[in-house]
Design a protein around this motif. Structure first.
Motif, PDB file in Angstrom:
ATOM      1  N   CYS A 101       0.837  -1.208   0.000  1.00 43.31           N
ATOM      2  CA  CYS A 101       0.000   0.000   0.000  1.00 43.31           C
ATOM      3  C   CYS A 101       0.869   1.255   0.000  1.00 43.31           C
ATOM      4  O   CYS A 101       0.619   2.202  -0.754  1.00 43.31           O
ATOM      5  N   ALA A 102       1.893   1.257   0.858  1.00 46.03           N
ATOM      6  CA  ALA A 102       2.781   2.412   0.922  1.00 46.03           C
ATOM      7  C   ALA A 102       3.516   2.615  -0.402  1.00 46.03           C
ATOM      8  O   ALA A 102       3.666   3.742  -0.883  1.00 46.03           O
ATOM      9  N   ALA A 103       3.968   1.509  -1.000  1.00 41.25           N
ATOM     10  CA  ALA A 103       4.673   1.597  -2.279  1.00 41.25           C
ATOM     11  C   ALA A 103       3.752   2.130  -3.376  1.00 41.25           C
ATOM     12  O   ALA A 103       4.149   2.971  -4.193  1.00 41.25           O
ATOM     13  N   MET A 104       2.502   1.642  -3.410  1.00 36.00           N
ATOM     14  CA  MET A 104       1.544   2.130  -4.393  1.00 36.00           C
ATOM     15  C   MET A 104       1.280   3.627  -4.219  1.00 36.00           C
ATOM     16  O   MET A 104       1.229   4.394  -5.176  1.00 36.00           O
ATOM     17  N   ALA A 105       1.120   4.041  -2.951  1.00 34.32           N
ATOM     18  CA  ALA A 105       0.856   5.455  -2.681  1.00 34.32           C
ATOM     19  C   ALA A 105       2.032   6.328  -3.106  1.00 34.32           C
ATOM     20  O   ALA A 105       1.855   7.395  -3.702  1.00 34.32           O
ATOM     21  N   LEU A 106       3.262   5.876  -2.806  1.00 34.02           N
ATOM     22  CA  LEU A 106       4.441   6.633  -3.210  1.00 34.02           C
ATOM     23  C   LEU A 106       4.584   6.695  -4.724  1.00 34.02           C
ATOM     24  O   LEU A 106       5.071   7.684  -5.278  1.00 34.02           O
ATOM     25  N   THR A 107       4.151   5.643  -5.401  1.00 34.63           N
ATOM     26  CA  THR A 107       4.176   5.648  -6.866  1.00 34.63           C
ATOM     27  C   THR A 107       3.245   6.720  -7.411  1.00 34.63           C
ATOM     28  O   THR A 107       3.576   7.438  -8.361  1.00 34.63           O
ATOM     29  N   ILE A 108       2.052   6.838  -6.816  1.00 28.59           N
ATOM     30  CA  ILE A 108       1.119   7.897  -7.227  1.00 28.59           C
ATOM     31  C   ILE A 108       1.768   9.263  -7.042  1.00 28.59           C
ATOM     32  O   ILE A 108       1.703  10.130  -7.917  1.00 28.59           O
ATOM     33  N   GLY A 109       2.409   9.464  -5.881  1.00 27.33           N
ATOM     34  CA  GLY A 109       3.070  10.739  -5.629  1.00 27.33           C
ATOM     35  C   GLY A 109       4.173  11.024  -6.625  1.00 27.33           C
ATOM     36  O   GLY A 109       4.324  12.162  -7.097  1.00 27.33           O
ATOM     37  N   ALA A 110       4.947   9.994  -6.972  1.00 26.57           N
ATOM     38  CA  ALA A 110       6.047  10.176  -7.921  1.00 26.57           C
ATOM     39  C   ALA A 110       5.539  10.546  -9.307  1.00 26.57           C
ATOM     40  O   ALA A 110       6.181  11.314 -10.033  1.00 26.57           O
ATOM     41  N   TYR A 111       4.372  10.021  -9.691  1.00 30.21           N
ATOM     42  CA  TYR A 111       3.792  10.341 -10.997  1.00 30.21           C
ATOM     43  C   TYR A 111       3.199  11.749 -11.019  1.00 30.21           C
ATOM     44  O   TYR A 111       3.397  12.517 -11.959  1.00 30.21           O
ATOM     45  N   LEU A 112       2.440  12.095  -9.983  1.00 28.33           N
ATOM     46  CA  LEU A 112       1.664  13.330 -10.007  1.00 28.33           C
ATOM     47  C   LEU A 112       2.458  14.566  -9.603  1.00 28.33           C
ATOM     48  O   LEU A 112       2.289  15.638 -10.187  1.00 28.33           O
ATOM     49  N   TRP A 113       3.318  14.442  -8.595  1.00 30.03           N
ATOM     50  CA  TRP A 113       4.054  15.616  -8.103  1.00 30.03           C
ATOM     51  C   TRP A 113       5.343  15.127  -7.455  1.00 30.03           C
ATOM     52  O   TRP A 113       5.429  15.000  -6.222  1.00 30.03           O
ATOM     53  N   PRO A 114       6.365  14.845  -8.248  1.00 29.34           N
ATOM     54  CA  PRO A 114       7.591  14.245  -7.717  1.00 29.34           C
ATOM     55  C   PRO A 114       8.212  15.033  -6.566  1.00 29.34           C
ATOM     56  O   PRO A 114       8.768  14.448  -5.646  1.00 29.34           O
ATOM     57  N   GLY A 115       8.109  16.358  -6.608  1.00 32.99           N
ATOM     58  CA  GLY A 115       8.703  17.171  -5.563  1.00 32.99           C
ATOM     59  C   GLY A 115       8.025  17.038  -4.212  1.00 32.99           C
ATOM     60  O   GLY A 115       8.631  17.343  -3.180  1.00 32.99           O
ATOM     61  N   GLN A 116       6.770  16.629  -4.204  1.00 30.27           N
ATOM     62  CA  GLN A 116       6.008  16.453  -2.960  1.00 30.27           C
ATOM     63  C   GLN A 116       5.368  15.067  -2.940  1.00 30.27           C
ATOM     64  O   GLN A 116       4.197  14.916  -2.591  1.00 30.27           O
ATOM     65  N   ALA A 117       6.156  14.072  -3.307  1.00 32.39           N
ATOM     66  CA  ALA A 117       5.609  12.725  -3.478  1.00 32.39           C
ATOM     67  C   ALA A 117       5.006  12.188  -2.182  1.00 32.39           C
ATOM     68  O   ALA A 117       3.957  11.529  -2.199  1.00 32.39           O
TER      69      ALA A 117
END
Length: 421
Positions: A101-117
């Protein structure tokens, strides 16, 4: 109130299964799997992973029809093999899938706003938890929309690859790779299927579970296997074995190689949507297993409460979300969740072992006992052929759980069986 409402029919069950499987894995897993398998071993590895998943799905469906409760293999292991086997399955699932779950959430952050993942990841966890807390009907409705979008993106990649690739079918017959490489690749590819039994984890919320679950699980798995085979052929045929093995985003590279790099953002958007869908179903699944473990006091009993209005395990899901957010904000598990792969394979090995105790099914033509035995062997074979770091981490997590169980109970009795229904 501690019981969940039965609201899911076959279509919703299939959709939840598709949403659990058609995640970020399909957008990235072909690359590392092709590297492990020597490129051309990708297709046999995919077939092997799909077969092991089919064996597991058959066992999961039989057990879920017999025990239509939340918790999945945690419940089956307790009922068929004893409390320790159930605890080990539940522990591995909750810990491994919480990291996922944490990895999936961090992936979303990396795609949408890498600076504030991290902040985006935490917001994503809160958003999917809010949907889940509104009831399983809302979860199914949102998942249905996400699955439709992901299927549209995958169809686009397939059409673009076939029409503009071109697809060199002769590349599918090239030699290379090794048997060990195919097994390692199959272990990696297995987790592009992980999620096919999510409906079994939600078994307490399925209408007519004896009919619905045995239909929904194999149907969802069959659809996904067909999609993966088509995509693997297109990716391998367009990119070739070497380029595919080196690719971090194979489906993006397919549309780029086909002469339409402008569509890369569509594929990346599809990957983001797919991750959201997986996160939605993962939080729901971990929450239900947490509920089941809390009911039997393997986790704090306060987590066993069910919301009176929405009839969801509200405290369990909030607890899962809180843990995931802490991991997201303080750690970086994207490169360190290999143990999740190993623990999930052990989880399904326990599923098959439990199914072996059910005996023969006179209403089925398929040799279900043989499938359960093959699934058990297959899960263990794929688990030990994962990269060494993943094997050590996975069995280390399971050993920690076993030690906690021993300290909490004073002993364990793997052979003890509870009353069967």
């Amino acid at each position: 109130m501690d019981q969940l409402a039965r609201r899911l029919g076959v279509p919703d069950a299939v959709v939840i299964g598709l949403g659990s499987m058609l995640g970020a894995g399909v957008f990235v897993v072909f690359g590392p799997a092709a590297a492990a398998a020597g490129g051309v071993g990708l297709l046999p590895a995919l077939v092997l992973a799909g077969f092991v998943a089919f064996c597991n799905a058959t066992s999961s469906a039989r057990l879920a029809a017999r025990y239509p409760e939340s918790g999945g293999t945690y419940v089956y292991g307790r009922e068929r093999l004893g409390p320790f086997a159930g605890f080990l399955a539940g522990w591995g699932f909750v810990v491994g899938k919480t990291a996922s779950c944490a990895a999936m959430a961090l992936t979303i952050g990396a795609y949408l706003w890498p600076g504030q993942a991290r902040l985006v990841a935490a917001a994503a966890v809160l958003a999917v938890t809010a949907v889940n807390l509104r009831g399983i009907g809302k979860t199914a409705a949102v998942t249905r929309a996400l699955v439709a979008l992901v299927l549209a993106v995958l169809a686009l990649v397939t059409v673009v690859g076939l029409l503009g690739g071109p697809v060199h079918l002769d590349r599918l017959g090239e030699s290379g790779g090794s048997a060990r490489g195919v097994l390692t690749a199959a272990g990696l590819l297995f987790f592009a299927f992980a999620g096919y039994a999510r409906i079994a984890t939600l078994g307490e919320e399925v209408r007519d579970p004896q009919r619905t679950i045995p239909r929904a699980v194999p149907l969802a798995l069959g659809v996904v296997l067909a999609i993966y085979l088509v995509l693997a052929v297109v990716a391998l045929g367009v990119l070739g074995a070497d380029r595919l093995a080196a690719s971090a985003a194979p489906l993006v590279d397919v549309v780029t190689a086909a002469g339409l790099p402008g569509l890369a953002w569509v594929v990346r958007a599809g990957a983001t949507i797919a991750v959201v869908g997986v996160l939605l179903s993962l939080v729901a699944g971990v929450g239900r297993t947490t509920l089941a473990m809390a009911r039997r006091h393997d986790l704090p009993g306060a987590l066993a409460a069910v919301h009176r209005v929405h009839q969801v395990p509200r405290r369990a899901e909030l607890a899962v979300a809180a843990v995931v957010i802490v991991v997201v904000l303080l750690g970086d598990v994207r490169g360190a969740i290999g143990f999740s792969s190993c623990t999930v394979l052990v989880y399904y090995a326990i599923t098959n072992a439990a199914a072996l105790t059910l005996g023969r099914d006179p209403d089925r033509r398929l040799p279900v006992q043989v499938l359960a035995a093959l699934g058990l062997v297959g899960c263990l074979l794929l688990a030990v052929n994962l990269p060494l770091s993943s094997v050590l981490a996975g069995f280390g997590v399971l050993a920690v759980g076993a030690a906690w169980y021993a300290l909490r109970t004073g002993h364990w009795r793997p052979g003890q069986r509870l009353n069967r229904r």
